[in-house]
Design an enzyme around this catalytic site. Structure first.
Site, PDB file in Angstrom:
ATOM      1  N   GLU A  28      19.669  16.103 -44.080  1.00 10.70           N
ATOM      2  CA  GLU A  28      19.763  17.041 -43.229  1.00 10.70           C
ATOM      3  C   GLU A  28      20.863  16.043 -42.259  1.00 10.70           C
ATOM      4  O   GLU A  28      21.318  14.579 -42.219  1.00 10.70           O
ATOM      5  CB  GLU A  28      18.559  16.844 -41.915  1.00 10.70           C
ATOM      6  CG  GLU A  28      17.633  17.884 -42.101  1.00 10.70           C
ATOM      7  CD  GLU A  28      16.549  17.829 -41.174  1.00 10.70           C
ATOM      8  OE1 GLU A  28      15.365  19.095 -41.707  1.00 10.70           O
ATOM      9  OE2 GLU A  28      16.346  17.147 -40.893  1.00 10.70           O
ATOM     10  N   HIS A  86       7.242   5.516 -34.941  1.00 10.70           N
ATOM     11  CA  HIS A  86       6.661   7.263 -34.988  1.00 10.70           C
ATOM     12  C   HIS A  86       5.520   6.981 -34.321  1.00 10.70           C
ATOM     13  O   HIS A  86       4.386   8.213 -34.993  1.00 10.70           O
ATOM     14  CB  HIS A  86       6.813   6.746 -36.514  1.00 10.70           C
ATOM     15  CG  HIS A  86       7.937   7.551 -37.646  1.00 10.70           C
ATOM     16  ND1 HIS A  86       9.103   8.475 -37.020  1.00 10.70           N
ATOM     17  CD2 HIS A  86       7.960   6.116 -38.191  1.00 10.70           C
ATOM     18  CE1 HIS A  86      10.131   7.464 -37.443  1.00 10.70           C
ATOM     19  NE2 HIS A  86      10.217   6.887 -38.330  1.00 10.70           N
ATOM     20  N   LYS A 143       7.517  20.478 -47.060  1.00 17.44           N
ATOM     21  CA  LYS A 143       9.139  20.165 -46.020  1.00 17.44           C
ATOM     22  C   LYS A 143       9.667  21.239 -46.442  1.00 17.44           C
ATOM     23  O   LYS A 143      10.691  21.705 -45.270  1.00 17.44           O
ATOM     24  CB  LYS A 143       9.092  19.175 -45.598  1.00 17.44           C
ATOM     25  CG  LYS A 143       8.011  18.032 -44.706  1.00 17.44           C
ATOM     26  CD  LYS A 143       7.051  18.422 -43.369  1.00 17.44           C
ATOM     27  CE  LYS A 143       5.941  17.925 -43.540  1.00 17.44           C
ATOM     28  NZ  LYS A 143       4.862  19.014 -42.402  1.00 17.44           N
ATOM     29  N   ARG A 156      -2.249  21.678 -36.975  1.00 21.50           N
ATOM     30  CA  ARG A 156      -3.561  21.188 -36.483  1.00 21.50           C
ATOM     31  C   ARG A 156      -3.720  20.557 -34.364  1.00 21.50           C
ATOM     32  O   ARG A 156      -2.747  20.806 -34.243  1.00 21.50           O
ATOM     33  CB  ARG A 156      -3.335  19.385 -36.459  1.00 21.50           C
ATOM     34  CG  ARG A 156      -2.609  18.378 -36.488  1.00 21.50           C
ATOM     35  CD  ARG A 156      -2.996  17.405 -36.765  1.00 21.50           C
ATOM     36  NE  ARG A 156      -1.277  16.576 -36.044  1.00 21.50           N
ATOM     37  CZ  ARG A 156      -0.186  15.962 -36.906  1.00 21.50           C
ATOM     38  NH1 ARG A 156       0.061  16.652 -37.575  1.00 21.50           N
ATOM     39  NH2 ARG A 156       0.616  15.055 -35.701  1.00 21.50           N
TER      40      ARG A 156
HETATM   41  C1  MV4 Z   1      16.106  13.371 -37.775  1.00 28.78           C
HETATM   42  C2  MV4 Z   1      16.303  12.266 -36.988  1.00 28.78           C
HETATM   43  C3  MV4 Z   1      17.571  12.319 -36.872  1.00 28.78           C
HETATM   44  N1  MV4 Z   1      17.993  13.656 -37.753  1.00 28.78           N
HETATM   45  N2  MV4 Z   1      15.702  14.288 -37.924  1.00 28.78           N
HETATM   46  C4  MV4 Z   1      11.514  10.901 -37.160  1.00 28.78           C
HETATM   47  C5  MV4 Z   1       9.762  11.584 -37.391  1.00 28.78           C
HETATM   48  C6  MV4 Z   1      10.012  13.204 -38.194  1.00 28.78           C
HETATM   49  N3  MV4 Z   1       8.994  14.118 -37.531  1.00 28.78           N
HETATM   50  C7  MV4 Z   1      11.122  13.353 -37.702  1.00 28.78           C
HETATM   51  N4  MV4 Z   1      12.212  12.063 -37.767  1.00 28.78           N
HETATM   52  C8  MV4 Z   1      13.352  12.113 -37.379  1.00 28.78           C
HETATM   53  N5  MV4 Z   1      14.546  12.798 -37.475  1.00 28.78           N
HETATM   54  C9  MV4 Z   1      17.484  14.416 -38.434  1.00 28.78           C
HETATM   55  N6  MV4 Z   1      17.831  15.353 -38.652  1.00 28.78           N
HETATM   56  C10 MV4 Z   1      16.111  10.785 -36.508  1.00 28.78           C
HETATM   57  C11 MV4 Z   1      14.165  11.124 -36.393  1.00 28.78           C
HETATM   58  C12 MV4 Z   1      13.354   9.409 -35.886  1.00 28.78           C
HETATM   59  C13 MV4 Z   1      13.932   8.417 -37.194  1.00 28.78           C
HETATM   60  C14 MV4 Z   1      13.995   8.747 -38.208  1.00 28.78           C
HETATM   61  C15 MV4 Z   1      14.358   7.288 -38.760  1.00 28.78           C
HETATM   62  C16 MV4 Z   1      13.834   6.094 -38.429  1.00 28.78           C
HETATM   63  C17 MV4 Z   1      13.387   6.325 -36.910  1.00 28.78           C
HETATM   64  C18 MV4 Z   1      13.330   7.255 -35.925  1.00 28.78           C
HETATM   65  C19 MV4 Z   1      12.828   7.108 -35.087  1.00 28.78           C
HETATM   66  C20 MV4 Z   1      12.315   8.803 -34.485  1.00 28.78           C
HETATM   67  C21 MV4 Z   1      13.535  10.018 -34.804  1.00 28.78           C
END
Ligand code: MV4
Length: 494
Positions: A200, A235, A116, A291
């Site tokens: 981030e 997720h 990533k 994918r």
């Molecule tokens: C984030 C975020 C907020 N800010 N990145 C969750 C899935 C993955 N693909 C990326 N995720 C997130 N990334 C930034 N910079 C919020 C999420 C996020 C999340 C993160 C931790 C715990 C639960 C979450 C639920 C939804 C989205």
């Protein structure tokens, strides 16, 4: 042209891939575990080989065994579906070295997108907007502190080897930083075998919006618009739609062009998704999913493009069947993932026997499933039963059609999350299109709403005199539902 495809997956996506093969005159081979002997995809396949015991490690994740069966059956290509080996660069490389076409990007691109930190870097070079954050791996607390001050709090620490949310830690202030770093590194090491993490800026209530891309071996790449996947829990996406209520045609053209350009930049071959967070009117790149995705049908419904067929064409060395200017978004599509889980018991999985199974149909309805009446859903894998996808001319028509289709769905013998979907389809904020990734946690009335939906269904069942067996019960539910509807149309209360 590819002649025979081994489908290295199970369930609805295996059936989905084999359907595309059949339309194209390509033979399809199933490779199944001992737990999937009776599954629909095994019956649908032209040939089927058992590849091992139920645990995925011993079957669906067994690279040597899958390649061996591909060779044994004379397949010239392998479709990995989603999950399992789909984004595994080692598997793609084993295919490449074994002279079998891996239907997806090259092992080089899979490796790049799987890392990533590297993917973030590559996307920045391609001119894609990323979330403000670190460009390199963060290893010690002192270094983290300095970088964190530049980014600002709150921030989020993510494993470089991961994706999909596993192991991510939100950090509210400097006091939490050192521990959060340590714990994310520990999870990263145990889960992904790589301690690298990055930081981030944390966006508190973003929408999750992703662009579908297709790239061929000639260097062409196009986008098929976006999907909004904000309705998710732990997720796990539960509802997806296309287009997104938050995206204007101008933003779609702008971000789609950026996504397609990035695909060309990395030499992306096959179907893929660029995930973004959308917050305060801005897009921020998150990761590439290399994918075909679970939610690809909503894009197929609004664009008319068969994404799996495009994958098979691309893997055969053919150019994309359409150009960007041929892509038209028409109407609105929505998908509900129907899972064998109990929404009133913290969505606990409940696999088991389908005593009755009758999927909805009619105008604008598509069901992708891999089950049938009397089939037993095994406990070893994902509890998804099917995907219910509907199309309408505009969002409200789509929601009404989804309500109608959910009402028609008959699943007897196990608990499902259908009442959850019914509650969401009636939720005022959802209906207004006010979505964000924390929607489910923030809608505090949702659980009571689900209870009410279940109670209503129970009272429908009770209206019919007691029945002894499940066959009668299904007939009863159908009959009473029909009567209730007739009464409602007359304006009477049931
Ligand atoms: C984030 C975020 C907020 N800010 N990145 C969750 C899935 C993955 N693909 C990326 N995720 C997130 N990334 C930034 N910079 C919020 C999420 C996020 C999340 C993160 C931790 C715990 C639960 C979450 C639920 C939804 C989205």
């Amino acid at each position: 042209m590819i002649q025979k495809v081994l489908v290295a997956n199970r369930g609805e996506i295996a059936v989905r891939v084999m359907r595309a093969c059949r339309e194209m005159g390509i033979a399809a081979v199933a490779a199944y575990s001992e737990a999937d002997k009776e599954a629909l995809f095994v019956k649908y396949a032209d040939e089927a080989f058992c590849i091992g015991p139920p645990p995925a490690r011993a079957s669906y994740l067994n690279i040597e065994k899958v390649i061996e069966v591909a060779k044994q059956s004379g397949a010239d290509a392998i479709h990995p579906g989603y999950g399992f080996l789909a984004e595994n660069p080692k598997f793609a490389r084993a295919c490449e070295e074994g002279g079998i076409k891996f239907i997806g990007p090259s092992s080089r691109v899979l490796e790049l997108m799987g890392d990533k930190i590297a993917a973030r870097h590559e996307m920045m070079k391609a001119g894609v907007p990323v979330v403000p954050g670190t460009e390199e791996c963060v290893s010690d607390p002192g270094q983290a502190k300095g970088l964190a001050e530049a980014i600002g709090y709150p921030l989020i620490i993510k494993p470089s080897g991961g994706g999909g949310g596993i192991g991510m830690t939100i950090v509210a202030n400097e006091g939490e930083l050192a521990n959060a770093l340590k714990s994310t590194q520990a999870i990263a090491t145990t889960t992904f075998g790589l301690c690298d993490v990055y930081m981030e800026k944390y966006l508190p209530h973003p929408r999750h919006i992703e662009f579908q891309i297709l790239g061929d071996s000639k260097g062409n790449a196009i986008h098929l618009g976006e999907r909004e996947c904000s309705i998710q829990r732990r997720h796990q996406k539960l509802i997806e739609e296309s287009p997104s209520p938050a995206v204007t045609p101008e933003r779609r053209a702008e971000m789609g062009a950026i996504a397609a350009k990035a695909a060309r930049f990395v030499g992306y071959e096959g179907a893929g998704t660029m995930e973004f967070l959308f917050s305060d009117g801005k897009f921020y790149f998150l990761e590439v999913n290399a994918r075909v995705q679970v939610e690809h049908p909503v894009t197929e419904m609004v664009t008319g493009v068969d994404i799996v067929k495009e994958q098979l064409r691309i893997a055969s060395g053919l150019p994309l069947s359409l150009k960007q200017e041929d892509v038209r978004m028409n109407g609105w599509a929505m998908e509900c993932r129907i899972n064998a889980e109990d929404p009133l018991n913290d969505f606990a999985p409940c696999p088991g026997k389908l005593k009755a199974y009758h999927a909805p149909g009619g105008t604008g309805v598509r069901v992708d499933d891999g089950v049938y009446t009397h089939y037993t859903i095994p406990p070893f894998y994902d509890p998804m039963i099917s995907k219910l996808i509907v199309w309408g001319r505009e969002r409200n028509e789509t929601i009404q059609r989804m309500q109608r289709a959910l009402y028609e769905y008959v699943i007897v013998g196990i608990q499902t999350n259908i009442p959850f979907h019914q509650a969401v389809m009636e939720n005022p904020r959802f209906v207004k299109g006010e979505l964000e990734t924390h929607f489910i946690d923030r809608e505090t009335t949702l659980l009571d709403h689900i209870r009410a939906v279940i109670a209503q269904e129970k009272s429908l069942q009770k209206k019919f005199s007691p029945v002894s067996d499940d066959k009668k019960r299904i007939a009863a539910i159908s009959a009473v539902s029909a009567i209730t509807q007739a009464l409602a149309q007359k304006g009477a209360k049931p």
